[in-house]
Design a protein around this motif. Structure first.
Motif, PDB file in Angstrom:
ATOM      1  N   GLU A  51    -140.957 -72.036  -5.287  1.00 57.76           N
ATOM      2  CA  GLU A  51    -139.578 -72.033  -4.805  1.00 57.76           C
ATOM      3  C   GLU A  51    -138.657 -72.567  -5.891  1.00 57.76           C
ATOM      4  O   GLU A  51    -138.886 -73.646  -6.429  1.00 57.76           O
ATOM      5  CB  GLU A  51    -139.428 -72.895  -3.553  1.00 57.76           C
ATOM      6  CG  GLU A  51    -140.081 -72.324  -2.329  1.00 57.76           C
ATOM      7  CD  GLU A  51    -139.832 -73.147  -1.081  1.00 57.76           C
ATOM      8  OE1 GLU A  51    -139.348 -74.294  -1.192  1.00 57.76           O
ATOM      9  OE2 GLU A  51    -140.125 -72.641   0.005  1.00 57.76           O
ATOM     10  N   VAL A  52    -137.606 -71.800  -6.189  1.00 63.79           N
ATOM     11  CA  VAL A  52    -136.575 -72.217  -7.126  1.00 63.79           C
ATOM     12  C   VAL A  52    -135.296 -72.349  -6.313  1.00 63.79           C
ATOM     13  O   VAL A  52    -134.771 -71.362  -5.808  1.00 63.79           O
ATOM     14  CB  VAL A  52    -136.390 -71.187  -8.268  1.00 63.79           C
ATOM     15  CG1 VAL A  52    -135.285 -71.637  -9.213  1.00 63.79           C
ATOM     16  CG2 VAL A  52    -137.689 -70.979  -9.013  1.00 63.79           C
ATOM     17  N   SER A  53    -134.817 -73.596  -6.149  1.00 61.05           N
ATOM     18  CA  SER A  53    -133.608 -73.865  -5.368  1.00 61.05           C
ATOM     19  C   SER A  53    -132.441 -74.025  -6.328  1.00 61.05           C
ATOM     20  O   SER A  53    -132.485 -74.854  -7.238  1.00 61.05           O
ATOM     21  CB  SER A  53    -133.778 -75.136  -4.541  1.00 61.05           C
ATOM     22  OG  SER A  53    -134.877 -75.012  -3.667  1.00 61.05           O
ATOM     23  N   LEU A  54    -131.390 -73.238  -6.120  1.00 57.75           N
ATOM     24  CA  LEU A  54    -130.186 -73.304  -6.940  1.00 57.75           C
ATOM     25  C   LEU A  54    -129.117 -74.073  -6.192  1.00 57.75           C
ATOM     26  O   LEU A  54    -128.949 -73.888  -4.983  1.00 57.75           O
ATOM     27  CB  LEU A  54    -129.660 -71.907  -7.248  1.00 57.75           C
ATOM     28  CG  LEU A  54    -130.359 -71.110  -8.332  1.00 57.75           C
ATOM     29  CD1 LEU A  54    -131.755 -70.753  -7.942  1.00 57.75           C
ATOM     30  CD2 LEU A  54    -129.567 -69.878  -8.643  1.00 57.75           C
ATOM     31  N   ASN A  55    -128.404 -74.928  -6.895  1.00 54.09           N
ATOM     32  CA  ASN A  55    -127.310 -75.662  -6.267  1.00 54.09           C
ATOM     33  C   ASN A  55    -126.108 -74.763  -6.032  1.00 54.09           C
ATOM     34  O   ASN A  55    -125.196 -75.134  -5.325  1.00 54.09           O
ATOM     35  CB  ASN A  55    -126.907 -76.863  -7.126  1.00 54.09           C
ATOM     36  CG  ASN A  55    -127.986 -77.915  -7.170  1.00 54.09           C
ATOM     37  OD1 ASN A  55    -128.849 -77.969  -6.303  1.00 54.09           O
ATOM     38  ND2 ASN A  55    -127.960 -78.752  -8.184  1.00 54.09           N
TER      39      ASN A  55
END
Length: 160
Positions: A51-55
């Motif tokens: 999982e890559v969470s972007l702000n």
């Protein structure tokens, strides 16, 4: 009223367009998330997904992509969770991030996925009940606890 709505829309940052690609190599699958500009993100690697969470808000078109011929990568999805965009690579079998790095011009997050063939940890066996207490018996010594199993969750946070 219309002017206020237009000003509010202009104040919102535009969604970052994310291009995704993957390629299978001998021993690993390379996954690349490429943004039109640098972005802040957080990574969580689990045995079944990355999982890559972007702000920031992100757009990945199409919002879900399937990879039927990849030995490790099953599909990639993009979803909004509150104000965060989450890009998820779902694995076909247990995998781990073997190597990761960031490239510039254009901004790219690169992950090399490898099979995770480690057997699952066996649950610790219950110790036998203590022997009946006797007045002349020496005190029982406790056995040391087994070493903790390494965590499979990896969190990487890079601030460009």
């Amino acid at each position: 009223m219309l002017c206020a709505a237009l000003l509010a829309a202009l104040a919102l940052p535009a969604a970052i367009a994310i291009d995704f690609r993957s390629s299978d190599h001998e021993g690993y699958t390379r996954v690349v998330f490429q943004g039109e500009r640098p972005f802040r993100y957080e990574v969580q690697a689990r045995p079944d997904r990355l999982e890559v969470s972007l702000n920031d808000r992100a757009s990945l078109l199409p919002r879900a992509q399937a990879f039927p011929n990849s030995p490790l990568l099953e599909r990639v999805t993009c979803e909004q969770r509150g104000g965060v965009s989450v890009l998820t690579g779902h694995f076909r079998r247990a995998a781990a991030v073997g190597k990761s790095f960031v490239l510039q011009n254009p901004f790219r997050l690169v992950f090399d996925l490898v099979r995770d063939d480690r057997p699952p940890a066996k649950p610790a066996a219950e110790p036998p009940p203590p022997p009946a207490a006797q007045d002349s018996a020496p005190p029982a010594q406790e056995e040391p606890l087994p070493a903790p199993r390494p965590r499979l969750i990896e969190t990487i946070c890079i601030d460009p």
